[in-house]
Write an enzyme that holds these catalytic residues in place. Structure first.
Site, PDB file in Angstrom:
ATOM      1  N   HIS A  36      -7.965  -4.858  -1.271  1.00  0.00           N
ATOM      2  CA  HIS A  36      -6.777  -4.233  -0.709  1.00  0.00           C
ATOM      3  C   HIS A  36      -6.438  -4.458   0.714  1.00  0.00           C
ATOM      4  O   HIS A  36      -7.342  -5.086   1.706  1.00  0.00           O
ATOM      5  CB  HIS A  36      -7.130  -2.535  -0.532  1.00  0.00           C
ATOM      6  CG  HIS A  36      -5.822  -1.937  -0.268  1.00  0.00           C
ATOM      7  ND1 HIS A  36      -5.137  -1.447  -1.368  1.00  0.00           N
ATOM      8  CD2 HIS A  36      -5.438  -1.442   0.828  1.00  0.00           C
ATOM      9  CE1 HIS A  36      -4.019  -0.846  -0.767  1.00  0.00           C
ATOM     10  NE2 HIS A  36      -4.235  -0.836   0.514  1.00  0.00           N
TER      11      HIS A  36
ATOM     12  N   ASP B 262     -10.030  -3.967  -5.499  1.00  0.00           N
ATOM     13  CA  ASP B 262      -9.205  -2.727  -4.760  1.00  0.00           C
ATOM     14  C   ASP B 262      -9.180  -1.600  -5.457  1.00  0.00           C
ATOM     15  O   ASP B 262      -9.106  -1.538  -6.702  1.00  0.00           O
ATOM     16  CB  ASP B 262      -7.537  -3.306  -4.595  1.00  0.00           C
ATOM     17  CG  ASP B 262      -6.753  -2.082  -4.105  1.00  0.00           C
ATOM     18  OD1 ASP B 262      -7.331  -1.227  -3.645  1.00  0.00           O
ATOM     19  OD2 ASP B 262      -5.613  -2.503  -3.868  1.00  0.00           O
TER      20      ASP B 262
ATOM     21  N   SER C 144       0.821  -1.244  -0.146  1.00  0.00           N
ATOM     22  CA  SER C 144       0.014  -0.191   0.116  1.00  0.00           C
ATOM     23  C   SER C 144       0.846   1.153   0.020  1.00  0.00           C
ATOM     24  O   SER C 144       1.670   1.462  -0.956  1.00  0.00           O
ATOM     25  CB  SER C 144      -0.955  -0.183   1.354  1.00  0.00           C
ATOM     26  OG  SER C 144      -2.036   1.020   1.103  1.00  0.00           O
TER      27      SER C 144
END
Length: 307
Positions: free
Chosen positions: A281, A251, A153
């Protein structure tokens, strides 16, 4: 395919966002409360907390040694958390799995967080530790071959930015970059990527939450137009290290990761883009216990050992 049923079951128990302001201290405390006790963690040969002395200052690191050996490849890991969450503890299990499956010595970086530390503090910490690892190869028993960087991320954002900084500084020791569902474009125009609309709600990370979550970083001086903040905006990607880009089907950030992988390939960088069907995600941190997703660590290991 639809979201994995085990993920869907857990997501159904989570409260819907209520639009209230985010409280970093409370959210960090909640994260800390979820950390597994030491006795329940994946055992490795050695885990050691140290301080890396870098030009950016002293940076806490946690070093994971998977087995006893004469030398190791080294992987420097940057945790995720929208630049204001995450810690050595919150992502300890990810670092352990990376070490076990890859056989590399993993150095997890406890970089400074927004909003307390203004941009580019966290990025400079990450870059400084990569340089520190190369300079301290003898004490780390680095084999002088693999010096990889990995992150999930916002940590994937730092991977791309560190790879670019290293290239521009003429520091060519970084051999691989691994980006797990990276956040690469902090301009959150919902029409920029199809996945921002396709996966806008119901999959954990919601498109409407991207700006509030990243606002602590952006308000600390990070300009979304800066390629060190939004690495996908870097014009010339040639000469960067070989890349593995892992994305998740459900995501909002899926398409920017895949576009970055495409642009790397077009720039002549050896790049693999791997989309995990049914995943959302954060699956590397939250759902790697599901067999279909645990293979992400083996895929990472394979990438690090390929010629």
């Amino acid at each position: 395919m639809s979201i994995h049923p085990q993920i869907a079951e857990i997501l159904s128990t989570l409260p819907a966002p209520d639009g209230s302001p985010l409280d970093p201290a409370a959210m960090r405390a909640g994260e800390a409360a979820q950390v597994a006790p030491p006795g329940d963690r994946l055992p490795l040969h050695a885990v050691e907390d140290l301080t890396a002395a870098t030009p950016a200052g002293d940076v806490p690191v946690r070093i994971y040694t998977p087995v006893e050996a004469d030398t190791y490849g080294v992987l420097v890991y940057f945790h995720g958390g929208a630049f204001f969450l995450g810690s050595l503890d919150s992502h300890d299990h990810v670092a352990r799995s990376l070490a076990k499956e890859s056989g590399h010595k993993v150095i997890s970086v406890g970089y400074r967080l927004a909003p307390e530390a203004a941009f580019p503090a966290g990025l400079e910490d990450c870059y400084g530790v990569v340089r520190w690892a190369a300079e301290n190869g003898e004490s780390l028993k680095w084999d002088g071959k693999n010096l990889a960087i990995a992150g999930d991320s916002s940590g994937g954002n730092f991977v791309a930015a560190v790879a670019a900084k290293a290239h521009d500084d003429g520091f060519f020791a970084v051999t691989h970059q691994i980006l797990f569902y990276p956040s690469l474009d902090l301009d959150f125009d919902v029409d920029r990527y199809t996945s921002l609309r396709e996966n806008a709600e119901g999959y954990g990370l919601e498109t409407a939450g991207l700006l509030p979550f990243n606002s602590f970083y952006l308000n600390s001086g990070a300009d979304p137009a800066d390629p060190l903040v939004s690495p996908i905006k870097r014009e010339d990607l040639a000469g960067l290290p070989p890349a593995l880009v892992i994305t998740a089907e459900h995501d909002p950030l899926r398409d920017e990761g895949e576009l970055y992988g495409q642009r790397l390939t077009e720039a002549g960088v050896n790049t693999t883009v791997s989309r995990y069907a049914g995943a959302n995600h954060g699956f590397v941190q939250n759902f790697a216990w599901i067999p279909e997703f645990s293979r992400v660590f083996q895929e990472t290991a394979d990438f690090l050992t390929q010629d």
